[in-house]
Design a protein around this motif. Structure first.
Motif, PDB file in Angstrom:
ATOM      1  N   HIS A  93      -4.447  14.353  13.718  1.00 40.18           N
ATOM      2  CA  HIS A  93      -3.852  13.017  13.569  1.00 40.18           C
ATOM      3  C   HIS A  93      -3.722  12.653  12.085  1.00 40.18           C
ATOM      4  O   HIS A  93      -2.702  12.152  11.640  1.00 40.18           O
ATOM      5  N   TYR A  94      -4.794  12.948  11.362  1.00 41.26           N
ATOM      6  CA  TYR A  94      -4.757  12.510   9.956  1.00 41.26           C
ATOM      7  C   TYR A  94      -3.775  13.344   9.128  1.00 41.26           C
ATOM      8  O   TYR A  94      -3.197  12.844   8.170  1.00 41.26           O
ATOM      9  N   GLN A  95      -3.585  14.604   9.533  1.00 38.57           N
ATOM     10  CA  GLN A  95      -2.579  15.430   8.829  1.00 38.57           C
ATOM     11  C   GLN A  95      -1.206  14.773   8.952  1.00 38.57           C
ATOM     12  O   GLN A  95      -0.435  14.730   7.989  1.00 38.57           O
ATOM     13  N   ARG A  96      -0.937  14.248  10.147  1.00 32.58           N
ATOM     14  CA  ARG A  96       0.364  13.565  10.358  1.00 32.58           C
ATOM     15  C   ARG A  96       0.425  12.295   9.491  1.00 32.58           C
ATOM     16  O   ARG A  96       1.448  11.985   8.887  1.00 32.58           O
ATOM     17  N   VAL A  97      -0.708  11.571   9.436  1.00 27.39           N
ATOM     18  CA  VAL A  97      -0.764  10.353   8.618  1.00 27.39           C
ATOM     19  C   VAL A  97      -0.474  10.700   7.161  1.00 27.39           C
ATOM     20  O   VAL A  97       0.329  10.048   6.496  1.00 27.39           O
ATOM     21  N   GLN A  98      -1.101  11.763   6.693  1.00 25.68           N
ATOM     22  CA  GLN A  98      -0.974  12.132   5.281  1.00 25.68           C
ATOM     23  C   GLN A  98       0.456  12.561   4.946  1.00 25.68           C
ATOM     24  O   GLN A  98       0.956  12.280   3.871  1.00 25.68           O
ATOM     25  N   ARG A  99       1.091  13.212   5.901  1.00 27.06           N
ATOM     26  CA  ARG A  99       2.498  13.583   5.691  1.00 27.06           C
ATOM     27  C   ARG A  99       3.342  12.315   5.582  1.00 27.06           C
ATOM     28  O   ARG A  99       4.205  12.196   4.720  1.00 27.06           O
ATOM     29  N   ALA A 100       3.060  11.364   6.468  1.00 24.90           N
ATOM     30  CA  ALA A 100       3.811  10.101   6.434  1.00 24.90           C
ATOM     31  C   ALA A 100       3.527   9.327   5.141  1.00 24.90           C
ATOM     32  O   ALA A 100       4.370   8.569   4.676  1.00 24.90           O
ATOM     33  N   ARG A 101       2.342   9.516   4.588  1.00 23.78           N
ATOM     34  CA  ARG A 101       1.985   8.858   3.309  1.00 23.78           C
ATOM     35  C   ARG A 101       2.602   9.584   2.113  1.00 23.78           C
ATOM     36  O   ARG A 101       2.347   9.201   0.977  1.00 23.78           O
ATOM     37  N   ARG A 102       3.346  10.631   2.359  1.00 22.20           N
ATOM     38  CA  ARG A 102       3.916  11.494   1.308  1.00 22.20           C
ATOM     39  C   ARG A 102       2.797  12.040   0.418  1.00 22.20           C
ATOM     40  O   ARG A 102       2.918  12.136  -0.794  1.00 22.20           O
ATOM     41  N   ASN A 103       1.678  12.344   1.088  1.00 28.66           N
ATOM     42  CA  ASN A 103       0.537  13.010   0.441  1.00 28.66           C
ATOM     43  C   ASN A 103      -0.035  12.210  -0.741  1.00 28.66           C
ATOM     44  O   ASN A 103      -0.478  12.784  -1.729  1.00 28.66           O
ATOM     45  N   ARG A 104       0.006  10.889  -0.624  1.00 29.13           N
ATOM     46  CA  ARG A 104      -0.584  10.071  -1.694  1.00 29.13           C
ATOM     47  C   ARG A 104      -2.104  10.116  -1.604  1.00 29.13           C
ATOM     48  O   ARG A 104      -2.667  10.392  -0.542  1.00 29.13           O
ATOM     49  N   LYS A 114      -2.867  -0.083  16.635  1.00 26.91           N
ATOM     50  CA  LYS A 114      -1.900   0.289  15.567  1.00 26.91           C
ATOM     51  C   LYS A 114      -2.593   1.052  14.437  1.00 26.91           C
ATOM     52  O   LYS A 114      -2.100   1.109  13.312  1.00 26.91           O
ATOM     53  N   LEU A 115      -3.762   1.611  14.752  1.00 25.86           N
ATOM     54  CA  LEU A 115      -4.588   2.233  13.715  1.00 25.86           C
ATOM     55  C   LEU A 115      -3.828   3.260  12.873  1.00 25.86           C
ATOM     56  O   LEU A 115      -3.911   3.251  11.640  1.00 25.86           O
ATOM     57  N   TYR A 116      -3.047   4.130  13.525  1.00 26.40           N
ATOM     58  CA  TYR A 116      -2.378   5.203  12.766  1.00 26.40           C
ATOM     59  C   TYR A 116      -1.319   4.649  11.825  1.00 26.40           C
ATOM     60  O   TYR A 116      -1.150   5.129  10.709  1.00 26.40           O
ATOM     61  N   ALA A 117      -0.637   3.623  12.282  1.00 19.07           N
ATOM     62  CA  ALA A 117       0.359   2.974  11.412  1.00 19.07           C
ATOM     63  C   ALA A 117      -0.346   2.318  10.224  1.00 19.07           C
ATOM     64  O   ALA A 117       0.140   2.363   9.084  1.00 19.07           O
ATOM     65  N   LEU A 118      -1.519   1.751  10.485  1.00 23.13           N
ATOM     66  CA  LEU A 118      -2.271   1.092   9.408  1.00 23.13           C
ATOM     67  C   LEU A 118      -2.782   2.120   8.397  1.00 23.13           C
ATOM     68  O   LEU A 118      -2.789   1.885   7.192  1.00 23.13           O
ATOM     69  N   LEU A 119      -3.198   3.285   8.922  1.00 23.17           N
ATOM     70  CA  LEU A 119      -3.719   4.340   8.029  1.00 23.17           C
ATOM     71  C   LEU A 119      -2.643   4.840   7.066  1.00 23.17           C
ATOM     72  O   LEU A 119      -2.947   5.234   5.931  1.00 23.17           O
ATOM     73  N   ILE A 120      -1.394   4.800   7.501  1.00 22.56           N
ATOM     74  CA  ILE A 120      -0.292   5.279   6.635  1.00 22.56           C
ATOM     75  C   ILE A 120      -0.198   4.423   5.374  1.00 22.56           C
ATOM     76  O   ILE A 120       0.049   4.926   4.281  1.00 22.56           O
ATOM     77  N   ASP A 121      -0.456   3.125   5.523  1.00 18.11           N
ATOM     78  CA  ASP A 121      -0.355   2.222   4.354  1.00 18.11           C
ATOM     79  C   ASP A 121      -1.641   2.144   3.542  1.00 18.11           C
ATOM     80  O   ASP A 121      -1.626   1.637   2.415  1.00 18.11           O
ATOM     81  N   ALA A 122      -2.750   2.601   4.127  1.00 18.40           N
ATOM     82  CA  ALA A 122      -4.057   2.351   3.486  1.00 18.40           C
ATOM     83  C   ALA A 122      -4.372   3.361   2.386  1.00 18.40           C
ATOM     84  O   ALA A 122      -4.245   4.570   2.577  1.00 18.40           O
ATOM     85  N   ASP A 123      -4.775   2.864   1.226  1.00 21.95           N
ATOM     86  CA  ASP A 123      -5.206   3.731   0.125  1.00 21.95           C
ATOM     87  C   ASP A 123      -6.724   3.905   0.145  1.00 21.95           C
ATOM     88  O   ASP A 123      -7.245   4.941  -0.210  1.00 21.95           O
ATOM     89  N   VAL A 124      -7.432   2.825   0.499  1.00 17.85           N
ATOM     90  CA  VAL A 124      -8.891   2.907   0.649  1.00 17.85           C
ATOM     91  C   VAL A 124      -9.211   2.513   2.088  1.00 17.85           C
ATOM     92  O   VAL A 124      -8.776   1.458   2.556  1.00 17.85           O
ATOM     93  N   VAL A 125      -9.937   3.389   2.802  1.00 16.72           N
ATOM     94  CA  VAL A 125     -10.293   3.111   4.190  1.00 16.72           C
ATOM     95  C   VAL A 125     -11.807   2.989   4.289  1.00 16.72           C
ATOM     96  O   VAL A 125     -12.532   3.854   3.797  1.00 16.72           O
ATOM     97  N   VAL A 126     -12.276   1.889   4.894  1.00 12.93           N
ATOM     98  CA  VAL A 126     -13.711   1.726   5.143  1.00 12.93           C
ATOM     99  C   VAL A 126     -13.870   1.678   6.655  1.00 12.93           C
ATOM    100  O   VAL A 126     -13.332   0.788   7.312  1.00 12.93           O
ATOM    101  N   SER A 127     -14.581   2.654   7.194  1.00 18.76           N
ATOM    102  CA  SER A 127     -14.682   2.732   8.647  1.00 18.76           C
ATOM    103  C   SER A 127     -16.121   2.516   9.107  1.00 18.76           C
ATOM    104  O   SER A 127     -17.034   3.197   8.644  1.00 18.76           O
TER     105      SER A 127
END
Lengths: 426, 325
Positions: free
Chosen positions: A263-274, A237-250
């Protein structure tokens, strides 16, 4: 005024020796009590940290100061450590060198981690313990107060405590540069390794609203999440988790990036570019390098964080010279201050004696020349003479006291010299 | 001259405060920050006293001319600077961004002083009230625009530092990206309705009220056109706030454009002829009368500050008489 410091530090001894003679609060109190009994006219402070155990001793001129041998024997007896094992590790400082050393310690120039902030708190604590146990007098009160002041001054003037020295704490600084509040933020840790855990330990100080840990092995994620009041999530569920995450430690050990730019461009769009801060501390990288070019995304790799720590260390090292200069100057000033405080006390005592002699002599002469005076009249004359003497001496006394307590040795010296000459107090 | 000297007094204090703030780049001490805050507070108090005196002397809120409005605007901005600086968790470099803006506004105010020639006697009380309301709304809108601009600059600087992974400078702490973005967003949200109401009142006044005393200002007047363009950019900014693609640097870039229009609107009357600030009096007598009034206000202000009422009144009268002769 005589000063002595005896102890061990991380240069002179192994951790085993330091642990063997370390003092906690109750041990410090007991040791101070014993030292006071053995040397009632001396003053004592015990500073005990992970990297040093030191006893600071002070006494007035003409008073017995314990010797290095005696303190070594005391430490040996108190901790039941053979004296022969201990003596070779002990270091001693005398008089002005004691002040210089203590200032260096408080300014963290003697610390293992240059510029660390903990030592100043430990010096304050040592002072408070000694104060509570009434093992310090005027000399060490002044010295400890000056030490705390100089410790702060060196930090403020040189910035030696600025900039973090570990990758994990630099990550926290970065998070603070990006976000203002954390109670409404989600921290996502990808991978349940040591590095992720360490970074999360530091990030936990920011009190994030939600901590999520994901790992290919869910049980490891659950264990790591439990330590930080977080929740574990499945890796798919990584991509769904990335949508909610403000700080990511990988921190995964994946040989190829686990998140691509597309993939991350899609995540960022889903995050409304936060705003997002990604701390990719995996080697090789977990996030495609180009993700850092996206607006509102800040991507830091472990090398960037390490570079920051090295820059911070370099800056702290540059601050050493400036710190040393401050300490040299402050040591000279403090030595003069302590000397003048002692001298001022003596001069003021002699001035009082000198004035008392004159007053008593003149009152006696007056009373003898007027035998008809009643007892009440004689008492009135006595009181009058005493008040007159005190009022005459009030300003010189307060001027000398103020000069002795301020950081102006030249002024105090000239005042004391003038007083001695004017009233022939030598 | 006397007012010019005192504008110089608080502008100079702000410049000194800025200088102290700048020392943090070279001297590794926080004293510069403390001194800067103290000097800013001092300058703000002096400017407050100056504006209070101006209000007493002119018997109206000082928002009727560009000169007065800019003075009040710079005063509001300094108050915001002090508030944000003192409420920050650690010594931040907010003054490094706001103080240059304040000083620049004061400089424009000084230039605008000679062009500010409102003649109040031609308007009735109703028009005066709405005129002041129009000026007041636009002034507050301008203050919010300036805050949006300054927070945008801070955002750009911090974003640039973080994007290019530059090491932080000792002693110079910028607000976080999130904080700057939030200030920027609030400022835009506040500025838009204020500017909208201000401009609407101005338009109604132009059509209805000004007609009572003379011909209305042409809609093609440079000041009106520039203000309308600024309003349009703000409308775009408000719309952009709800578009995810327009977050961050793009919104900040639009804020800069809006601020540029604001500055253009202020300074346009200094460059191009505009009917907005009243007809330009060309005859010598009118100019002399205006200069005398200003001289009287200046000297009165001087007397107010030094509180030697009787002597100062004589001084004022003698200087004004001398000016007339």
């Amino acid at each position: 005024m005589k000063l002595l410091a005896v102890g061990v530090d991380h240069h002179s001894s192994s951790p085993a020796i330091r642990e063997a003679i370390a003092f906690n609060e109750s041990k410090s109190a007991a040791a101070l009590e014993s030292l006071k009994t053995l040397y009632p006219n001396a003053e004592f402070v015990i500073l005990s940290t992970c990297n040093r155990v030191e006893i600071y001793i002070a006494a007035d001129e003409g008073t017995m100061l314990p010797t290095f041998e005696e303190i070594a024997q005391f430490l040996s007896d108190f901790h039941e450590v053979p004296a022969a094992n201990l003596r070779e590790h002990l270091v001693k400082y005398h008089d002005e060198r004691v002040i210089h050393h203590l200032f260096r310690v408080a300014a963290s120039l003697e610390s293992v981690v240059l510029g660390e902030g903990q030592i100043l708190g430990q010096v304050k604590e040592a002072y408070q313990i000694a104060d509570r146990n009434r093992s310090i007098g005027a000399i060490l009160h002044t010295l400890m107060r000056e030490t705390i002041r100089v410790g702060k001054k060196v930090r403020e003037a040189t910035g030696i405590d600025q900039g973090k020295l570990s990758v994990a704490s630099v990550a926290v600084d970065l998070a603070r540069d990006v976000f203002d509040t954390f109670h409404d933020k989600t921290v996502l840790v990808i991978g349940a390794g040591k590095m992720g855990d360490l970074t999360l330990r530091h990030l936990a100080d920011l009190k994030p609203g939600r901590v999520v840990v994901t790992n290919r092995d869910l049980s490891k994620a659950e264990t790591a999440a439990a330590r930080w009041n977080g929740v574990a999530a499945q890796f798919d569920k990584l991509y769904a988790l990335l949508i909610d995450a403000d700080v990511v430690v990988s921190t995964t050990a994946s040989p190829t990036p686990i998140v691509t730019l597309e993939h991350y461009q899609r995540v960022q769009r889903a995050r409304r570019n936060r705003l997002t801060l990604i701390l990719d501390i995996a080697v090789p990288r977990d996030f495609d390098e180009r993700i850092g070019d996206l607006d509102q995304v800040l991507l830091y790799h472990v090398d960037d964080l390490r570079e920051r720590t090295l820059a911070n260390l370099g800056r702290r090292k540059k601050a050493i010279d400036a710190g040393e200069k401050i300490i040299e100057h402050e040591t000279a000033t403090c030595t003069a201050l302590l000397r003048h405080q002692r001298t001022a006390g003596t001069v003021l005592r002699r001035l009082g004696d000198y004035a008392d002699d004159i007053r008593l002599r003149e009152v006696e002469r007056l009373i003898t020349s007027c035998p008809d005076l009643t007892e009440r009249q004689r008492e009135a004359i006595d009181r009058f003479a005493l008040r007159l003497q005190n009022q005459f001496l009030h300003h010189p006394r307060s001027a000398v006291r103020t000069a002795a307590e301020t950081h102006s040795p030249e002024h105090a010296h000239s005042l004391l010299t003038a007083l001695k000459h004017l009233f022939r107090l030598d | 001259m006397m007012i010019g000297l005192r504008v110089l007094c608080f502008a100079g204090t702000y410049a000194l405060a800025l200088g102290c703030d700048l020392t943090r780049f070279f001297l590794q001490t926080r004293r510069g920050w403390h001194l800067s805050v103290a000097l800013t507070a001092l300058g703000w108090l002096v400017q407050g006293a100056y504006l209070a005196n101006l209000t007493i002397q002119t018997h109206h809120i000082p928002v009727t001319t560009l000169f007065e409005s800019l003075l009040v605007l710079s005063w509001i901005l300094t108050a915001i600077d002090l508030y944000l600086t003192l409420h920050a968790r650690k010594p931040t470099a907010i003054g490094l961004f706001i103080l240059p803006t304040v000083i620049a506004i004061l400089m424009i105010a000084e230039f605008a002083r000679s062009t500010s020639t409102w003649n109040w006697s031609q308007w009735n009380d109703r028009v005066r009230f709405w005129g002041i309301t129009h000026g007041f709304f636009l002034l507050l809108g301008a203050a919010a625009t300036c805050v949006a601009f300054v927070s945008g600059l801070m955002y750009m600087k911090q974003s640039n530092k973080l994007k290019h992974k530059k090491p932080p400078r000792f002693g110079v702490v910028l607000p976080s990206l999130e904080q700057s973005e939030r200030w920027n967003r609030w400022a835009i949200t506040i500025a838009f309705p204020l500017l909208t109401f201000g401009l609407l009142i101005g338009m109604i006044l132009n059509v209805a009220a000004r007609g009572e005393a003379g011909r209305p200002i042409a809609w093609t007047d440079p000041k009106i056109l520039s203000a309308s363009a600024m309003w349009f950019v703000f409308a775009v900014l408000i719309h952009a706030r709800f578009r995810p693609a327009m977050r961050g640097r793009r919104v900040v870039a639009l804020t800069m454009i809006a601020f540029a229009f604001l500055v253009f609107t202020w300074s346009i009357t200094l460059i191009l002829p505009s009917e907005h600030d009243g007809p330009k009096s060309r005859d010598k007598e009118s100019r002399n009368s205006h200069s005398l009034n200003r001289l009287k206000t200046d000297v009165d202000s001087f007397a107010f500050i030094f509180r030697s009422s009787d002597d100062s009144k004589i001084l004022v009268e003698s200087i004004v008489q001398g000016g007339r002769s």
